[in-house]
Write a protein that holds these residues in place. Structure first.
Motif, short mmCIF file in Angstrom:
data_model
loop_
_atom_site.label_atom_id
_atom_site.label_comp_id
_atom_site.label_asym_id
_atom_site.label_seq_id
_atom_site.Cartn_x
_atom_site.Cartn_y
_atom_site.Cartn_z
N LEU A 224 3.34 6.45 8.30
CA LEU A 224 3.26 5.66 7.08
C LEU A 224 4.59 5.01 6.77
N ALA A 225 4.51 3.78 6.28
CA ALA A 225 5.67 3.11 5.67
C ALA A 225 5.40 3.03 4.17
N VAL A 226 6.35 3.49 3.37
CA VAL A 226 6.19 3.55 1.92
C VAL A 226 7.36 2.84 1.27
N ARG A 227 7.05 2.00 0.26
CA ARG A 227 8.10 1.27 -0.44
C ARG A 227 7.81 1.30 -1.94
N PRO A 228 8.60 2.03 -2.73
CA PRO A 228 8.38 2.06 -4.18
C PRO A 228 9.17 0.95 -4.87
#
Length: 530
Positions: A224-228
């Motif tokens: 997964l790539a996650v960007r908040p």
């Protein structure tokens, strides 16, 4: 009210396949002043007038333990903690950790059978440390999905749950499911597997069965790539075995924390109670590069002194690779598996052509289902000790009929090292101080640390251990560094929960005074002094 710590997952609820999830929490005060700490349970920010579920007045050196029922946890959610900074000199000396587990009843000897995972409280906006971090706004973070999930009807299949927490402002998590080749996966309609999850300020959110949520086929070695978009965000995947209900937590690692040098444990050995331990290793390189990354690895047995095997592996850039039973598959035909069984030790991996990320899952490979523990790879820069004399603290140590604590300490340099180990009981009293020597690169395990080091027979609960070192004469800046972690092991199942050591800022003390602890909810439970 200022929230200082967040436990991103706590529970008191039923789960799939008959699981029953519970949580136990430990709070250690390493500050020289008595700390006032208020804890709140929920899936969102406590209201300004909300009564705390737990109000603690914890004297120096004291450890307080409580479970989900005592603080009114109902269902899944998070626990937030407000430390009254007027009562302490350094909030960083407070250590809060938990274990969330499937309570599987008693075995034939009356020992509780538990499968679960250890989760540390996140210091809001703390710097990165292995396996525990809050993310900055608009930064990319990544996490592996180490074993392909599958439907619950398939024996020993697993799934991945996703936990997202906003610890400050409202914002959105952009979540993208990536293939091992570094491409965005597509769902059953052909659309890209991208999701945007918007959260109000200070909110907990969980997605069960990540691949079903994405409407995608389970894919081995995906990530997964996650960007908040908000500051102080937290994201993690919980890998769950569908047969045992056991979980292993993989926290999202920000790209700024990727590195070129890592040390991680591997095992191919039999353990207590007929367990058979194996280690899977996931390697991730999420950014394009002119050439694929290469990973140079060296295996060192626990005796240290020298490496007995070397190998080179290639990692697609971008992309990921995984090694099942890594002790065998990462060193095929080498001396690692010809030294006799059992085999356990450490691997030093060094990326060439750019940084990467390494994560591990060590598990009991049983026909009736797998259970195990995720242990992050350590960067030498994150080691304790050194010329700065940074001590390490582990709270919530237990030796009982139900649980034992296995401590692991590894010398990160080739110079011999003397480690001091001080035990503190739950009231802040001194249990003893021990010394042991580590040869260069040696790794030492204490299967029942309170018994092995202080001769304490069970039961001994809620203890704390502080590790420091004696600098070698004439040592350089890289000598005297060590890593330390523990696993809390359930004697009924053999399952482990990860207990990482945390740095203890200078000035911490261990007092001997008692503490007053009040558990409060809506007024239906009485105050319980400790």
């Amino acid at each position: 009210m200022t929230i200082d710590f967040v436990l991103p997952t706590v529970a008191n609820n039923s789960g799939v396949n008959g699981t029953a999830w519970r949580t136990r929490i430990w709070v250690f005060n390493g500050d020289p002043a008595t700390a006032t700490i208020r804890g709140y349970f929920g899936q969102s920010l406590p209201d300004p007038g909300q009564r705390p579920a737990a109000q603690l007045h914890v004297s120096p050196g004291r450890t307080v333990a409580f479970d989900d029922v005592e603080v009114g946890i109902s269902g899944p959610g998070m626990m937030s903690f407000d430390v009254d900074e007027a009562t302490v000199t350094d909030v960083r000396r407070i250590v809060i950790r938990s274990e969330t587990f499937n309570d599987a009843g008693l075995d034939e000897d009356g020992v509780p059978r538990r499968f679960g995972l250890g989760i540390d409280a996140q210091k809001v906006a703390q710097p990165y440390s292995p396996g525990a971090t809050t993310l900055s706004a608009d930064e990319d973070a990544f996490l592996p999905l180490p074993i392909a999930p599958g439907p619950a009807s398939v024996a020993s299949a697993s799934r991945a749950n996703l936990v997202l927490v906003s610890t400050t402002d409202a914002g959105t998590f952009d979540v993208v499911l990536m293939s091992p080749a570094g491409e965005v996966l597509t769902d059953e309609t052909g659309a890209e597997c991208r999701r945007a999850v918007s959260l109000p300020p200070f909110t907990w959110h969980q997605v069960n069965d990540l691949f079903s949520w994405m409407r995608a086929a389970p894919t081995p070695n995906a990530y997964l790539a996650v960007r908040p978009t908000m500051q102080g965000a937290f994201a993690a995947a919980i890998h769950v075995d569908n047969t045992t209900g056991d979980g292993a937590l993989f926290a999202a690692t920000p790209e700024r924390a990727f590195g070129t040098d890592f040390v991680f444990p591997v095992a191919h050995a039999e353990g207590a109670n007929g367990t058979v331990w194996r280690t899977d290793v996931s390697i991730l390189s999420p950014r394009p590069a002119p050439a694929d990354r290469s990973l140079e690895i060296h295996y060192t047995p626990r005796s240290g002194l020298y490496s007995i095997a070397w190998a080179m592996h290639f990692v697609p850039a971008p992309g990921s690779v995984a090694f099942r039973d890594a002790t065998v598959t990462m060193f095929p035909g080498s001396e690692v598996m010809t030294q006799g069984s059992p085999t356990a030790g450490s691997v030093h991996g060094r990326f060439v052509n750019g940084p990467g990320l390494i994560t591990t899952l060590t598990y009991n490979d049983a026909a009736a289902g797998k259970f195990g523990v995720a242990i992050p790879a350590w960067s030498p820069d994150a080691a304790f000790g050194g010329v700065e004399r940074i001590p390490a603290v582990l709270a919530g140590i237990e030796e009982s009929a139900a649980t034992r604590t296995n401590l692991t300490v590894r010398n990160m340099s080739r110079v011999p090292l003397t480690i001091t180990l001080t035990g503190i009981d739950e009231n802040g009293g001194w249990l003893g101080t021990g010394f042991f020597e580590l040869a260069g690169l040696e790794e030492r395990q204490f299967p029942s640390v309170l018994l092995d080091t202080f001769g304490l027979s069970p039961p001994a609960t809620n203890a704390t251990i502080v590790l420091d070192h004696v600098p070698p004469p004439g040592s350089g800046p890289d000598s005297g560094r060590f890593i330390a972690y523990a696993t809390s092991i359930n004697n009924g199942t053999g399952d482990s929960a990860y207990l990482p050591a945390r740095p203890l800022p200078a000035g911490a003390v261990a007092g001997a005074a008692a503490a007053d602890v009040a558990f409060v909810d809506d007024g239906t439970r009485a105050v319980r002094p400790r």
